[in-house]
Design a protein around this motif. Structure first.
Motif, PDB file in Angstrom:
ATOM      1  N   VAL A 156       0.957  -0.727   0.112  1.00  0.00           N
ATOM      2  CA  VAL A 156       0.207  -0.304  -0.037  1.00  0.00           C
ATOM      3  C   VAL A 156       1.078   1.521  -0.194  1.00  0.00           C
ATOM      4  N   PRO A 157       0.282   2.568  -0.604  1.00  0.00           N
ATOM      5  CA  PRO A 157       1.028   3.222  -0.109  1.00  0.00           C
ATOM      6  C   PRO A 157       1.151   3.625   0.728  1.00  0.00           C
ATOM      7  N   ARG A 158       1.893   4.757   1.519  1.00  0.00           N
ATOM      8  CA  ARG A 158       1.732   5.163   2.805  1.00  0.00           C
ATOM      9  C   ARG A 158       1.101   6.009   3.201  1.00  0.00           C
ATOM     10  N   ARG A 215     -16.468   7.512   3.206  1.00  0.00           N
ATOM     11  CA  ARG A 215     -16.969   7.630   1.956  1.00  0.00           C
ATOM     12  C   ARG A 215     -16.918   6.909   1.286  1.00  0.00           C
ATOM     13  N   ALA A 216     -17.310   7.320   0.202  1.00  0.00           N
ATOM     14  CA  ALA A 216     -16.742   6.870  -1.692  1.00  0.00           C
ATOM     15  C   ALA A 216     -16.761   7.677  -2.635  1.00  0.00           C
ATOM     16  N   GLY A 217     -16.376   7.375  -4.273  1.00  0.00           N
ATOM     17  CA  GLY A 217     -17.274   8.308  -5.358  1.00  0.00           C
ATOM     18  C   GLY A 217     -16.281   9.263  -5.349  1.00  0.00           C
ATOM     19  N   SER A 218     -15.425   9.834  -4.778  1.00  0.00           N
ATOM     20  CA  SER A 218     -14.613  10.779  -4.524  1.00  0.00           C
ATOM     21  C   SER A 218     -14.033  11.556  -3.691  1.00  0.00           C
ATOM     22  N   ARG A 219     -15.989  11.483  -2.864  1.00  0.00           N
ATOM     23  CA  ARG A 219     -16.189  13.183  -1.990  1.00  0.00           C
ATOM     24  C   ARG A 219     -15.269  13.101  -0.976  1.00  0.00           C
ATOM     25  N   GLY A 220     -14.958  14.104  -1.134  1.00  0.00           N
ATOM     26  CA  GLY A 220     -13.528  14.514  -0.116  1.00  0.00           C
ATOM     27  C   GLY A 220     -12.237  14.487  -0.368  1.00  0.00           C
ATOM     28  N   VAL A 221     -12.110  13.938  -1.374  1.00  0.00           N
ATOM     29  CA  VAL A 221     -10.614  13.729  -1.286  1.00  0.00           C
ATOM     30  C   VAL A 221      -9.923  14.365  -1.975  1.00  0.00           C
ATOM     31  N   ARG A 222      -8.861  14.820  -1.509  1.00  0.00           N
ATOM     32  CA  ARG A 222      -7.542  16.490  -2.732  1.00  0.00           C
ATOM     33  C   ARG A 222      -6.756  15.819  -2.200  1.00  0.00           C
ATOM     34  N   GLU A 234      -3.245  10.181   3.138  1.00  0.00           N
ATOM     35  CA  GLU A 234      -1.942   8.849   1.897  1.00  0.00           C
ATOM     36  C   GLU A 234      -0.546   9.544   1.595  1.00  0.00           C
ATOM     37  N   GLU A 235       0.563   9.394   1.224  1.00  0.00           N
ATOM     38  CA  GLU A 235       1.389   9.527  -0.355  1.00  0.00           C
ATOM     39  C   GLU A 235       0.907   9.158  -1.598  1.00  0.00           C
ATOM     40  N   PHE A 236       0.889  10.720  -2.154  1.00  0.00           N
ATOM     41  CA  PHE A 236      -0.068  10.654  -3.905  1.00  0.00           C
ATOM     42  C   PHE A 236       1.265  10.051  -4.728  1.00  0.00           C
ATOM     43  N   PRO A 263      -0.246   4.907 -13.275  1.00  0.00           N
ATOM     44  CA  PRO A 263      -1.621   4.617 -13.378  1.00  0.00           C
ATOM     45  C   PRO A 263      -2.108   3.623 -13.211  1.00  0.00           C
ATOM     46  N   GLN A 264      -2.898   3.900 -12.894  1.00  0.00           N
ATOM     47  CA  GLN A 264      -4.243   3.445 -11.875  1.00  0.00           C
ATOM     48  C   GLN A 264      -5.494   2.712 -12.520  1.00  0.00           C
ATOM     49  N   ILE A 265      -5.494   1.170 -11.852  1.00  0.00           N
ATOM     50  CA  ILE A 265      -6.309   0.157 -12.774  1.00  0.00           C
ATOM     51  C   ILE A 265      -7.623  -0.282 -11.924  1.00  0.00           C
ATOM     52  N   ASP A 314      -8.338   0.632 -17.509  1.00  0.00           N
ATOM     53  CA  ASP A 314      -7.001   1.023 -17.437  1.00  0.00           C
ATOM     54  C   ASP A 314      -8.611   2.172 -17.015  1.00  0.00           C
ATOM     55  N   ARG A 315      -8.086   3.126 -15.349  1.00  0.00           N
ATOM     56  CA  ARG A 315      -8.662   4.281 -15.257  1.00  0.00           C
ATOM     57  C   ARG A 315      -8.089   5.474 -15.879  1.00  0.00           C
ATOM     58  N   LEU A 316      -8.855   6.807 -16.303  1.00  0.00           N
ATOM     59  CA  LEU A 316      -7.925   8.156 -16.763  1.00  0.00           C
ATOM     60  C   LEU A 316      -8.128   9.103 -16.026  1.00  0.00           C
ATOM     61  N   TYR A 317      -7.072   9.864 -16.193  1.00  0.00           N
ATOM     62  CA  TYR A 317      -7.646  10.756 -15.343  1.00  0.00           C
ATOM     63  C   TYR A 317      -7.199  11.958 -16.249  1.00  0.00           C
ATOM     64  N   GLU A 318      -7.636  12.458 -17.572  1.00  0.00           N
ATOM     65  CA  GLU A 318      -7.003  13.188 -17.937  1.00  0.00           C
ATOM     66  C   GLU A 318      -8.320  14.687 -17.965  1.00  0.00           C
ATOM     67  N   GLN A 359      -9.396  18.255  -6.088  1.00  0.00           N
ATOM     68  CA  GLN A 359     -10.134  17.240  -6.200  1.00  0.00           C
ATOM     69  C   GLN A 359      -9.688  16.284  -7.117  1.00  0.00           C
ATOM     70  N   ILE A 360      -9.827  15.481  -7.046  1.00  0.00           N
ATOM     71  CA  ILE A 360      -9.056  13.893  -7.528  1.00  0.00           C
ATOM     72  C   ILE A 360     -10.682  13.283  -8.739  1.00  0.00           C
ATOM     73  N   MET A 361     -10.990  13.003  -9.697  1.00  0.00           N
ATOM     74  CA  MET A 361     -11.458  12.251 -10.383  1.00  0.00           C
ATOM     75  C   MET A 361     -10.864  11.409 -11.806  1.00  0.00           C
ATOM     76  N   GLY A 413     -10.928  -3.461  -6.683  1.00  0.00           N
ATOM     77  CA  GLY A 413     -10.323  -2.715  -6.332  1.00  0.00           C
ATOM     78  C   GLY A 413      -9.813  -1.775  -7.091  1.00  0.00           C
ATOM     79  N   ASP A 414      -8.675  -0.691  -6.587  1.00  0.00           N
ATOM     80  CA  ASP A 414      -8.780   0.537  -7.238  1.00  0.00           C
ATOM     81  C   ASP A 414      -6.747  -0.221  -6.930  1.00  0.00           C
ATOM     82  N   VAL A 415      -6.271   0.257  -7.961  1.00  0.00           N
ATOM     83  CA  VAL A 415      -4.918   0.487  -7.853  1.00  0.00           C
ATOM     84  C   VAL A 415      -3.900   1.204  -8.393  1.00  0.00           C
TER      85      VAL A 415
END
Ligand SMILES: Nc1ncnc2c1ncn2[C@@H]1O[C@H](COP(=O)(O)OP(=O)(O)O)[C@@H](O)[C@H]1O
Ligand SMILES: [Mg+2]
Length: 425
Positions: free
Chosen positions: A127-129, A158-165, A192-194, A198-200, A218-222, A230-232, A271-273
């Motif tokens: 896992v990340p730190r 929470r889920a769905g990126s709520r509150g995640v920055r 967490e350490e960012f 690439p995310q899967i 693959d998950r995309l962050y374009e 925010q991260i989505m 899973g989010d990897v």
């Protein structure tokens, strides 16, 4: 003469569009379906053989309803859901009736990101730190100790990126702490350490410890900058860029050991990897449920011919899944892309009929209509819609994506805008 055994029924928690694919799949499997949703107008209630407008977090009401149905001869034999993050409720219902389901402990770990990370770290899952934080001082202390460029803060529940920055600068810390706390239920926060890689997205089916991972995209962050901090993700690709490479096998091994660490003996793990360029695949989180949206219901069946929602239903009904049916039967390129138009008053939408009618445009759904106010989109619940596209290769699908992002337009406060994330909209 013996009366024939009644047709078994599956109870589906939730009747929103997220659960329709599960209801449809259960019907195709010859099962009867029962559906509960607190919203009396949820479409799934009309799509099931049996339905009630019951808020399924009210377990006493759920138990009373199930008891009544069973006394009336209904052969309810399992419970499942997709999209809805309620493994603790599935666990409680399954436990009461002796059905297959996540354990209470799995339900607890899967809905508490800090407990989950501690469980992973203790069992050797990479896992990340990470660390629990209460305030800005805690964030600064850990960030300094980790000596990394960016950190991620999130509510633990929470889920769905709520509150995640994602934080890149010290002056973002206090606001992000307040935001994450405001979005969380308990107020508990995780730092967490960012990991920049690439995310899967994965989905793993487990039956009595045997695991297979038919969901892999693959998950995309374009256009991430336009959401910052925010991260989505704005969509996904199948097959993954790692198809046919050793990384895919590494990620599968990671998510399958993660499912075991979470105590998923028979069930599903989403899973989010993130693939760290230095450390290899790391586990961001695993949910003890099926994805909602288009992953298990759209991308994977379209791309590979595998409908593993069937396997999840089989497991919920206490039956071994058909392993052969979990092997890919084809290899088609599929993408989904979300729409993120700017905030404002939506006056009109323009979905060109010739685009909608193209062979590769499998789905195009908008979630706001004329007269609605589009908020600043900060989480997936607020997205303005999605398109799902298929084709023989990434180049042809990318051409459809570009066309869709350019031509599906939203008239907001007098101006035509697009839903493409980034500066172009
Ligand atoms: N440590 C991390 N490194 C890189 N990206 C992360 C990290 N933690 C979260 N993210 C990003 O934020 C997204 C949301 O975080 P996650 O923990 O999965 O919460 P949620 O329950 O909202 O999905 C992830 O899908 C990932 O893109
Ligand atoms: Mg996640």
């Amino acid at each position: 003469m013996m009366t024939p055994a009644p047709v078994p029924s599956l109870l589906v928690l939730g009747g929103s569009t997220d659960q329709l694919f599960m209801l449809k799949t259960a019907r195709e499997m010859g099962l009867r379906t029962a559906c509960l949703d607190g919203n009396a107008r949820a479409p799934g209630l009309g799509a099931a053989n049996l339905a009630a407008a019951i808020d399924f977090s009210d377990l006493d009401a759920v138990f009373a309803w199930i008891d009544t149905q069973r006394e009336a001869g209904e052969a309810l034999q399992g419970v499942a859901t997709m999209g809805s993050d309620v493994p603790h409720l599935v666990a409680a219902i399954a436990a009461r009736y002796g059905w297959n389901g996540p354990s209470a402990e799995t339900g607890r770990l899967a809905t508490d990101k800090l407990a989950m990370k501690e469980c992973f770290a203790a069992q050797g899952v990479a896992v990340p730190r990470y660390g629990a934080v209460n305030d800005g001082a805690d964030v600064r202390r850990l960030w300094k100790a980790w000596n990394c460029r960016q950190v991620v803060i999130k509510p633990t529940d929470r889920a769905g990126s709520r509150g995640v920055r994602v934080l890149s600068r010290d002056d973002q810390v206090d606001d992000a702490v307040a935001h994450a706390r405001g979005q969380g239920r308990s107020g508990a926060l995780l730092l967490e350490e960012f990991i920049d890689g690439p995310q899967i997205s994965t989905e793993t089916i487990v039956w009595r410890g045997r695991a297979v991972t038919p969901g892999f995209a693959d998950r995309l962050y374009e256009g991430m900058e336009s959401f910052h901090p925010q991260i989505m993700e704005n969509g996904g690709w199948l097959p993954s860029r790692f198809a046919g490479t050793p990384v895919r096998a590494d990620v599968e091994a990671l998510v399958e050991s993660t499912a075991r660490a979470l105590g998923i003996d028979s069930g599903v793990g989403k899973g989010d990897v993130v693939v760290c360029p230095r450390r290899g695949p790391l586990m961001i989180e695993m949910a003890a449920r099926l994805s909602g949206g288009d992953f298990s219901a759209g991308l994977v069946p379209l791309g590979t011919g595998v409908n593993y929602v069937r396997a999840v239903i089989d497991i919920a009904m206490g039956r071994e899944p058909d392993w052969a049916a979990l092997q890919p039967a084809r290899d088609i390129t599929v993408a989904n892309r979300y729409f993120f138009p700017p905030a404002g008053h939506l006056e009109a939408v323009d979905v060109p009929p010739d685009f909608r009618a193209r062979a590769g445009v499998v789905k195009l759904e908008l979630s706001y209509g004329p007269g609605d106010t589009i908020p600043v989109i900060r989480s997936h619940g607020e997205r303005a819609g999605v398109m799902v596209l298929t084709g023989p290769d990434r180049a042809s699908v990318q051409a459809l994506i570009d066309e869709g992002y350019a031509r599906v337009r939203f008239r907001i406060d007098g101006q035509w805008r697009t839903g493409e994330p980034g500066p172009a909209r």
